[in-house]
Design a protein around this motif. Structure first.
Motif, mmCIF file in Angstrom:
data_model
loop_
_atom_site.group_PDB
_atom_site.id
_atom_site.type_symbol
_atom_site.label_atom_id
_atom_site.label_comp_id
_atom_site.label_asym_id
_atom_site.label_seq_id
_atom_site.Cartn_x
_atom_site.Cartn_y
_atom_site.Cartn_z
ATOM 1 N N LYS A 74 93.984 -31.026 48.630
ATOM 2 C CA LYS A 74 93.727 -29.599 48.798
ATOM 3 C C LYS A 74 94.508 -28.998 49.957
ATOM 4 O O LYS A 74 95.091 -27.933 49.843
ATOM 5 C CB LYS A 74 92.226 -29.377 49.001
ATOM 6 N N ASP A 75 94.534 -29.709 51.107
ATOM 7 C CA ASP A 75 95.164 -29.107 52.289
ATOM 8 C C ASP A 75 96.054 -30.059 53.080
ATOM 9 O O ASP A 75 96.612 -29.672 54.100
ATOM 10 C CB ASP A 75 94.093 -28.515 53.221
ATOM 11 N N GLY A 76 96.185 -31.315 52.625
ATOM 12 C CA GLY A 76 97.079 -32.245 53.308
ATOM 13 C C GLY A 76 96.482 -32.964 54.498
ATOM 14 O O GLY A 76 97.160 -33.762 55.156
ATOM 15 N N SER A 77 95.207 -32.706 54.815
ATOM 16 C CA SER A 77 94.552 -33.435 55.897
ATOM 17 C C SER A 77 94.439 -34.913 55.530
ATOM 18 O O SER A 77 94.425 -35.276 54.353
ATOM 19 C CB SER A 77 93.160 -32.854 56.165
ATOM 20 N N THR A 78 94.348 -35.759 56.553
ATOM 21 C CA THR A 78 94.294 -37.212 56.320
ATOM 22 C C THR A 78 93.113 -37.818 57.060
ATOM 23 O O THR A 78 92.970 -37.641 58.272
ATOM 24 C CB THR A 78 95.585 -37.895 56.806
ATOM 25 N N ARG A 96 94.977 -30.677 58.929
ATOM 26 C CA ARG A 96 96.242 -29.953 58.780
ATOM 27 C C ARG A 96 95.964 -28.511 58.366
ATOM 28 O O ARG A 96 95.387 -28.253 57.321
ATOM 29 C CB ARG A 96 97.122 -30.647 57.734
ATOM 30 N N ASP A 97 96.370 -27.595 59.226
ATOM 31 C CA ASP A 97 96.212 -26.161 58.949
ATOM 32 C C ASP A 97 97.533 -25.476 59.259
ATOM 33 O O ASP A 97 97.769 -25.008 60.373
ATOM 34 C CB ASP A 97 95.085 -25.586 59.814
ATOM 35 N N LYS A 325 87.724 -22.649 58.023
ATOM 36 C CA LYS A 325 88.254 -23.372 56.870
ATOM 37 C C LYS A 325 87.635 -24.762 56.812
ATOM 38 O O LYS A 325 87.493 -25.431 57.833
ATOM 39 C CB LYS A 325 89.776 -23.499 56.985
ATOM 40 N N SER A 326 87.319 -25.189 55.616
ATOM 41 C CA SER A 326 86.710 -26.516 55.443
ATOM 42 C C SER A 326 87.801 -27.520 55.106
ATOM 43 O O SER A 326 87.991 -27.905 53.953
ATOM 44 C CB SER A 326 85.656 -26.463 54.337
ATOM 45 N N LEU A 327 88.543 -27.930 56.136
ATOM 46 C CA LEU A 327 89.659 -28.844 55.923
ATOM 47 C C LEU A 327 89.157 -30.255 55.638
ATOM 48 O O LEU A 327 88.250 -30.749 56.288
ATOM 49 C CB LEU A 327 90.564 -28.844 57.160
#
Length: 346
Positions: A74-78, A96-97, A325-327
């Motif tokens: 969805k957002d590239g967070s790890t 990641r934002d 934002k719900s990262l």
């Protein structure tokens, strides 16, 4: 055995003098660990072979190993699952934002605060993390990011555990993180989140030379209701927490972040928003409204229209209120979702 990555620069210098070495050897060790990210004595080539052998007999480094990485589609967070030297596990998250890369750092294996809407709390507290285990999470995240020529821009202590419940190790870790000869982060880029441990909060401000940013997970304004969902309120009532916030020695232009998780039909009404505005009147705050990340522990997200109506009440009262934002939510890496694959006691 002592662990070198649990020692401050001053303590490293002291240990070296105890070995009959010059204090600058301690500074060399410090630079290898925190400027270069090296935790193998044999790679510290400006130390003599004799000294390295002497150090290996008495000292070591905290073992911390990456055993799984999961990236959000969805957002590239790890989210990174780490195994410690005693085989316990923690999770840390690269949020990641856009160009902003935030390291979400854990301070405990599990948590004893018992917040009923948090997955980490369902593990219970297994143990506190040591200084080296806290700082090494950041080094590991930066090492992973370096593969794409990236690095963390911000640090938030919002991972597993209540940071102020491990205050001594937290403070020492923060000193390394802020030190220009350590990880060299600005205090403006580091945030500590707490559920409201009042005495420890005061102590943190007394002991840190450069106060970092503060986030308070409030979520409820009525103490009886807050006690039901956040047992910390039994010892530290809302009134005591707010009074403490009013008297903190904040630097000019710094604001406290108030975190408010919106739970469907529990704390998401417009009346709840009015109570929140009243409680926070006159405080230098900004409010992060957090849409609850649905989980298997019995709570649900507030409806979108309720979230927007809640925010409007706060804005109309002259408060700064943002919907966060719900990262990382699709990989269970968002607020309240970390549990490092332990069994949750529901």
């Amino acid at each position: 055995m002592k662990f070198l990555d649990d020692l401050s620069r001053q303590n490293l210098e002291y240990e070296m003098t105890e070995l009959g070495e010059k204090p600058f050897r301690g500074r060399q060790l410090y630079k290898w660990m925190y400027s270069k990210g090296i935790f193998d004595l044999q790679e510290m080539t400006d130390l003599s072979k004799q000294l390295r052998q002497k150090l290996e007999q008495k000292y070591g480094f905290r073992k911390i190993e990456v055993i799984e990485k999961i990236q959000s589609k969805k957002d590239g967070s790890t989210k990174v699952l780490l195994e410690l030297g005693d085989k316990n596990r923690i999770e840390t998250v690269i949020l990641r934002d856009g160009e902003r890369l935030t390291g979400c750092v854990s301070t405990q294996v599990g948590c004893r605060m018992g917040c009923s809407f948090c997955s980490t709390a369902k593990i219970g507290l297994i143990r506190n993390l040591k200084i080296g285990e806290i700082v090494r999470q950041i080094i590991i995240m930066n090492r992973l990011l370096s593969e794409k020529n990236e690095k963390l821009s911000n640090i938030v202590f919002m991972g597993m555990g209540e940071p102020l419940d491990n205050l001594d190790n937290l403070n020492e870790a923060i000193k390394i993180i802020l030190d220009e000869n350590g990880l060299n982060f600005s205090h403006r880029k580091v945030t500590v989140s707490t559920c409201g441990m009042v005495n420890e909060l005061k102590k943190m401000y007394e002991e840190l030379d450069s106060p970092v940013n503060l986030a308070v997970s409030l979520n409820f304004t009525d103490n009886k209701i807050r006690q039901r969902y956040m047992p910390v309120s039994k010892k530290y009532p809302v009134e005591a927490l707010i009074s403490t916030l009013r008297n903190l020695p904040l630097q000019k232009r710094k604001r406290i972040t108030i975190e408010y998780v919106l739970l469907k039909n529990i704390n998401d009404s417009q009346m709840d928003a009015k109570y929140l505005a009243e409680v926070l009147r006159g405080l230098p705050v900004k409010i992060n409204l957090i849409v609850y990340n649905d989980s298997d522990i019995g709570f649900n997200s507030a409806a979108d229209e309720n979230v927007l109506a809640f925010q409007k009440v706060l804005l109309d009262k002259g408060l700064s209120a943002f919907i966060r934002k719900s990262l990382g939510s699709d990989i269970e890496g968002a607020c309240g979702q970390l549990y490092a694959k332990y069994n949750k006691k529901i």
